[in-house]
Design a protein around this motif. Sequence first.
Motif, short mmCIF file in Angstrom:
data_model
loop_
_atom_site.label_atom_id
_atom_site.label_comp_id
_atom_site.label_asym_id
_atom_site.label_seq_id
_atom_site.Cartn_x
_atom_site.Cartn_y
_atom_site.Cartn_z
N GLN A 8 0.82 -1.21 0.00
CA GLN A 8 0.00 0.00 0.00
C GLN A 8 0.85 1.26 0.00
O GLN A 8 0.47 2.27 -0.61
CB GLN A 8 -0.94 -0.02 1.21
CG GLN A 8 -2.03 -1.06 1.10
CD GLN A 8 -2.99 -1.03 2.27
OE1 GLN A 8 -2.59 -0.71 3.40
NE2 GLN A 8 -4.23 -1.35 2.03
N THR A 62 1.63 1.98 -3.50
CA THR A 62 0.50 2.57 -4.23
C THR A 62 0.36 4.04 -3.90
O THR A 62 0.07 4.87 -4.78
CB THR A 62 -0.79 1.81 -3.88
OG1 THR A 62 -0.65 0.44 -4.26
CG2 THR A 62 -1.99 2.41 -4.61
N GLY A 121 -8.57 -3.59 -3.43
CA GLY A 121 -7.61 -4.67 -3.27
C GLY A 121 -7.83 -5.73 -4.34
O GLY A 121 -8.97 -6.16 -4.58
N THR A 169 -2.88 -3.14 -4.21
CA THR A 169 -3.87 -2.10 -3.96
C THR A 169 -3.88 -1.18 -5.17
O THR A 169 -2.84 -0.64 -5.55
CB THR A 169 -3.52 -1.32 -2.69
OG1 THR A 169 -3.43 -2.22 -1.59
CG2 THR A 169 -4.58 -0.27 -2.39
#
Length: 428
Positions: free
Chosen positions: A114, A117, A210, A228
Amino acid sequence: MVLLIHVRSTGSCSVRPDVATTLLLALFLSATSYGDVIEIQGTDDLVDWIKSRGGFVDPRQEVRMPYPDDTHSSPFVRGVFAKDDISSGDLLLDLPINDTCIVADASQGDTPDQCGTVRALRRELALGEGSRFAPYVKLLLEQSNKGLVDIPNAWSGNSLKLLDAVVGPNLAPRDNRRHLEWWERSCAGSTYSDKLGADSALLMVARAAGVYDFSSEVKEGEGRRRGTVMVPYYDLYNHRNGLWQNVRIDADLSRSYKVYARRDIEKGEQIYNHYGEGTDDLFRDYGFVERTPQLWRFTVPETVVDGAKHDACPVRFWLDYENSVEGSQLALEWVERPVSIESANLFFNQERERLMTMKNWYDENSSGLEDIPNGEAEKIWAYHRALSTALWGIVEAMDKGVAASEAISHVAAEEPIMPEVKGGHEEL
């Protein structure tokens, strides 16, 4: 408005036979105010761009505000609606992930998590018109620049103080600062020196999906790779659980992100996705009070009643209109019933009374809560009303006996009186 609460039991902290009870609960449910109308511009450009990258958006969909006579959609909240009848199984959205979605990019030094991302999203937002995702980035930047990363963690300090006072030490959500704390702790971010990075972290929380990678076999002892992903157009679908949810997802991190109709969708009907379960978590992570059905989750703390000790126990129930027909009787369906009715009654009555006195609390403490933006205050009081409704339902259910099967007569209940927020101002 008098609402019939029908209580159906389906489980408890310990194994008990299913029971059902019906009771009448007089509640006055105020319509949730969502502030000013927010128009989302540029969706036509987004659709054209998706098509140019090999994607597909069913033309029977449109992004707009709900019509005034649409009682099934939240007022003043844009959504995706069916322009014509759509059949179950029809493909609504097909996005090649590598060409249309923002995801961590190892070639740019992004970690496959994450944090990666967030970094990828921040990089594209910084590029703006120069991003290869420019039409999508434009929409995201318009929201970010207008302060519309509208979840509690993005709110003012005084708004969070007010929300903390509403939920108190025993109700949820209590971890409303968790997302930026995670970003700073796990991703080495800085809320104070990197506003765009902070906005990117909150945008990821509120809008990303997700996705698992099904392209390769899972090695023994390892889980399947999961990414993600920021998914354009898909993140315009609003949330609603139960029979209202009318799409299903078929996604593969290495290939595409597809959305199908999970049932027939009538012309004019809003197209609803599913963000998760738990009215408290949805409010914390997305900044709205979900429409019914609502899943309420509480933990009755360890309690001593009349000298007897009762262990802490979770209590969960769904609150929905009977048969999902809005305006009909409300139904309370148990997921986990309280093991000890005595300790649960004490706890929920105390919390109900505390919420009923919030006006007095605010009047006494308003001098320390100046300049709460109106939109944030409205959402906090909307959540207060939803909590109050849930607590009224469960208290009356237990007062009349969760094992009762006969109909119960009307019970008078007074709507909580909400204070005017002093010193509030319009959000930019």
